[in-house]
Design a protein around this motif. Structure first.
Motif, PDB file in Angstrom:
ATOM      1  N   ASN A   1      55.451   9.428  43.200  1.00 28.65           N
ATOM      2  CA  ASN A   1      55.446   7.986  42.998  1.00 28.65           C
ATOM      3  C   ASN A   1      54.868   7.678  41.625  1.00 28.65           C
ATOM      4  O   ASN A   1      53.661   7.759  41.424  1.00 28.65           O
ATOM      5  CB  ASN A   1      54.624   7.314  44.105  1.00 28.65           C
ATOM      6  N   LEU A   2      55.721   7.333  40.674  1.00 26.72           N
ATOM      7  CA  LEU A   2      55.286   7.015  39.310  1.00 26.72           C
ATOM      8  C   LEU A   2      55.283   5.508  39.071  1.00 26.72           C
ATOM      9  O   LEU A   2      55.554   5.037  37.972  1.00 26.72           O
ATOM     10  CB  LEU A   2      56.186   7.721  38.296  1.00 26.72           C
ATOM     11  N   THR A   3      54.998   4.756  40.130  1.00 22.69           N
ATOM     12  CA  THR A   3      54.919   3.295  40.026  1.00 22.69           C
ATOM     13  C   THR A   3      53.468   2.868  40.187  1.00 22.69           C
ATOM     14  O   THR A   3      52.616   3.666  40.548  1.00 22.69           O
ATOM     15  CB  THR A   3      55.760   2.608  41.119  1.00 22.69           C
ATOM     16  N   GLY A   4      53.219   1.625  39.989  1.00 25.28           N
ATOM     17  CA  GLY A   4      51.883   1.075  40.177  1.00 25.28           C
ATOM     18  C   GLY A   4      51.660   0.544  41.587  1.00 25.28           C
ATOM     19  O   GLY A   4      50.679  -0.147  41.828  1.00 25.28           O
ATOM     20  N   LYS A   5      52.576   0.861  42.512  1.00 28.33           N
ATOM     21  CA  LYS A   5      52.475   0.361  43.883  1.00 28.33           C
ATOM     22  C   LYS A   5      52.580   1.519  44.865  1.00 28.33           C
ATOM     23  O   LYS A   5      53.258   2.503  44.600  1.00 28.33           O
ATOM     24  CB  LYS A   5      53.607  -0.617  44.186  1.00 28.33           C
ATOM     25  N   ALA A   6      51.925   1.369  46.008  1.00 27.87           N
ATOM     26  CA  ALA A   6      52.104   2.346  47.086  1.00 27.87           C
ATOM     27  C   ALA A   6      53.515   2.203  47.649  1.00 27.87           C
ATOM     28  O   ALA A   6      54.118   1.131  47.583  1.00 27.87           O
ATOM     29  CB  ALA A   6      51.074   2.111  48.189  1.00 27.87           C
TER      30      ALA A   6
ATOM     31  N   ALA B   1      64.865   3.425  33.070  1.00 28.74           N
ATOM     32  CA  ALA B   1      64.271   3.835  34.333  1.00 28.74           C
ATOM     33  C   ALA B   1      65.056   3.299  35.525  1.00 28.74           C
ATOM     34  O   ALA B   1      64.843   3.747  36.639  1.00 28.74           O
ATOM     35  CB  ALA B   1      62.825   3.378  34.407  1.00 28.74           C
ATOM     36  N   ALA B   2      65.938   2.327  35.301  1.00 28.70           N
ATOM     37  CA  ALA B   2      66.679   1.732  36.402  1.00 28.70           C
ATOM     38  C   ALA B   2      67.891   2.569  36.796  1.00 28.70           C
ATOM     39  O   ALA B   2      68.491   2.319  37.821  1.00 28.70           O
ATOM     40  CB  ALA B   2      67.115   0.322  36.037  1.00 28.70           C
ATOM     41  N   THR B   3      68.263   3.539  36.004  1.00 27.07           N
ATOM     42  CA  THR B   3      69.426   4.353  36.339  1.00 27.07           C
ATOM     43  C   THR B   3      69.006   5.545  37.181  1.00 27.07           C
ATOM     44  O   THR B   3      67.976   6.165  36.946  1.00 27.07           O
ATOM     45  CB  THR B   3      70.139   4.840  35.070  1.00 27.07           C
ATOM     46  N   ARG B   4      69.800   5.862  38.178  1.00 26.11           N
ATOM     47  CA  ARG B   4      69.524   6.992  39.053  1.00 26.11           C
ATOM     48  C   ARG B   4      70.245   8.205  38.471  1.00 26.11           C
ATOM     49  O   ARG B   4      71.399   8.439  38.756  1.00 26.11           O
ATOM     50  CB  ARG B   4      70.026   6.675  40.461  1.00 26.11           C
ATOM     51  N   GLN B   5      69.530   8.978  37.664  1.00 23.63           N
ATOM     52  CA  GLN B   5      70.168  10.100  36.984  1.00 23.63           C
ATOM     53  C   GLN B   5      69.568  11.455  37.332  1.00 23.63           C
ATOM     54  O   GLN B   5      69.961  12.454  36.760  1.00 23.63           O
ATOM     55  CB  GLN B   5      70.163   9.859  35.466  1.00 23.63           C
ATOM     56  N   GLY B   6      68.616  11.510  38.257  1.00 23.55           N
ATOM     57  CA  GLY B   6      68.058  12.804  38.644  1.00 23.55           C
ATOM     58  C   GLY B   6      66.891  13.268  37.798  1.00 23.55           C
ATOM     59  O   GLY B   6      66.570  14.449  37.780  1.00 23.55           O
ATOM     60  N   THR B   7      66.249  12.339  37.093  1.00 21.86           N
ATOM     61  CA  THR B   7      65.043  12.631  36.322  1.00 21.86           C
ATOM     62  C   THR B   7      63.976  11.648  36.773  1.00 21.86           C
ATOM     63  O   THR B   7      64.234  10.452  36.843  1.00 21.86           O
ATOM     64  CB  THR B   7      65.302  12.453  34.810  1.00 21.86           C
ATOM     65  N   CYS B   8      62.792  12.133  37.070  1.00 24.15           N
ATOM     66  CA  CYS B   8      61.713  11.270  37.543  1.00 24.15           C
ATOM     67  C   CYS B   8      60.983  10.667  36.350  1.00 24.15           C
ATOM     68  O   CYS B   8      60.379  11.390  35.559  1.00 24.15           O
ATOM     69  CB  CYS B   8      60.752  12.060  38.436  1.00 24.15           C
ATOM     70  N   GLU B   9      61.074   9.337  36.207  1.00 26.69           N
ATOM     71  CA  GLU B   9      60.507   8.640  35.064  1.00 26.69           C
ATOM     72  C   GLU B   9      59.481   7.607  35.512  1.00 26.69           C
ATOM     73  O   GLU B   9      59.460   7.203  36.679  1.00 26.69           O
ATOM     74  CB  GLU B   9      61.623   7.930  34.293  1.00 26.69           C
ATOM     75  N   SER B  10      58.674   7.143  34.589  1.00 28.48           N
ATOM     76  CA  SER B  10      57.701   6.099  34.861  1.00 28.48           C
ATOM     77  C   SER B  10      58.397   4.893  35.481  1.00 28.48           C
ATOM     78  O   SER B  10      59.486   4.511  35.052  1.00 28.48           O
ATOM     79  CB  SER B  10      57.016   5.696  33.558  1.00 28.48           C
ATOM     80  N   GLY B  11      57.788   4.320  36.515  1.00 28.52           N
ATOM     81  CA  GLY B  11      58.366   3.168  37.196  1.00 28.52           C
ATOM     82  C   GLY B  11      59.265   3.531  38.362  1.00 28.52           C
ATOM     83  O   GLY B  11      59.828   2.651  39.006  1.00 28.52           O
ATOM     84  N   GLU B  12      59.410   4.823  38.647  1.00 32.32           N
ATOM     85  CA  GLU B  12      60.290   5.273  39.724  1.00 32.32           C
ATOM     86  C   GLU B  12      59.510   5.978  40.830  1.00 32.32           C
ATOM     87  O   GLU B  12      58.448   6.539  40.597  1.00 32.32           O
ATOM     88  CB  GLU B  12      61.345   6.254  39.198  1.00 32.32           C
TER      89      GLU B  12
ATOM     90  N   ALA C   1      50.111   4.869  44.726  1.00 30.75           N
ATOM     91  CA  ALA C   1      50.620   4.697  43.363  1.00 30.75           C
ATOM     92  C   ALA C   1      50.232   5.892  42.500  1.00 30.75           C
ATOM     93  O   ALA C   1      49.145   6.454  42.649  1.00 30.75           O
ATOM     94  CB  ALA C   1      50.058   3.413  42.766  1.00 30.75           C
ATOM     95  N   ASN C   2      51.127   6.299  41.627  1.00 35.27           N
ATOM     96  CA  ASN C   2      50.886   7.351  40.640  1.00 35.27           C
ATOM     97  C   ASN C   2      50.350   8.638  41.257  1.00 35.27           C
ATOM     98  O   ASN C   2      49.333   9.176  40.834  1.00 35.27           O
ATOM     99  CB  ASN C   2      49.963   6.832  39.540  1.00 35.27           C
ATOM    100  N   SER C   3      51.053   9.128  42.277  1.00 35.48           N
ATOM    101  CA  SER C   3      50.651  10.372  42.944  1.00 35.48           C
ATOM    102  C   SER C   3      51.889  11.106  43.447  1.00 35.48           C
ATOM    103  O   SER C   3      52.997  10.569  43.439  1.00 35.48           O
ATOM    104  CB  SER C   3      49.706  10.071  44.110  1.00 35.48           C
ATOM    105  N   ALA C   4      51.674  12.328  43.880  1.00 34.37           N
ATOM    106  CA  ALA C   4      52.749  13.136  44.466  1.00 34.37           C
ATOM    107  C   ALA C   4      52.217  13.784  45.740  1.00 34.37           C
ATOM    108  O   ALA C   4      51.083  14.281  45.754  1.00 34.37           O
ATOM    109  CB  ALA C   4      53.219  14.195  43.482  1.00 34.37           C
TER     110      ALA C   4
END
Length: 147
Positions: free
Chosen positions: A96-101, A31-42, A119-122
């Motif tokens: 926002n797929l993180t646990g923080k605003a 999840a730490a790599t910026r590859q153009g895919t939205c993953e959990s934690g990003e 957190a966890n919204s679009a």
């Protein structure tokens, strides 16, 4: 061999074994790599409203997106509208797929008006729609500063 040398040799052996355990137990940070895919934690910024088009993904706060290539953060999803363009002043929606605003600021340095993405919204941006230059994860430890 003296007692002191045996003690040092024993300590070094234990430290070496611990280093091997730590090195072999480190999980890859996908999840730490910026590859153009939205993953959990990003948190992901999209070229179009409705989480459409190319995206730029992040795992932390960023105080300046940069305005020109080659030093800007760009949209990373190939074969999608916006690919390769600098994201500064071009993002229209955020997932926002993180646990923080996350706050998306109008200006660099966490300054000016902002949209808050829970957190966890679009959401489509409103205040920072096509006028975005930085973002910060809650609890917003850094105030407005020059960059």
């Amino acid at each position: 061999m003296s007692t002191g040398k045996r003690f040092i040799r024993g300590v070094l052996t234990v430290l070496g074994a611990l280093l091997l355990v730590v090195a072999n137990s480190t999980a890859p940070a996908s999840a730490a790599t910026r590859q153009g895919t939205c993953e959990s934690g990003e948190v992901c910024f999209y070229f179009y409203a409705g989480s459409q088009g190319s995206l730029s993904d992040f795992t932390g706060s960023l105080d300046n997106y940069g305005a020109t290539q080659p030093s800007c953060y760009e949209f990373k999803t190939p074969q999608m509208s916006g690919y390769g363009q600098c994201m500064k002043n071009n993002a229209r929606s955020v997932r926002n797929l993180t646990g923080k605003a996350v706050r998306v600021y109008f200006n660099s340095g966490y300054c000016g008006s902002y949209d808050t993405i829970p957190a966890n919204s679009a959401h489509d941006l409103s205040v920072a729609y096509d006028n975005n230059a930085s973002h910060q994860f809650s609890p917003y430890p850094v105030g407005c500063h020059s960059v």
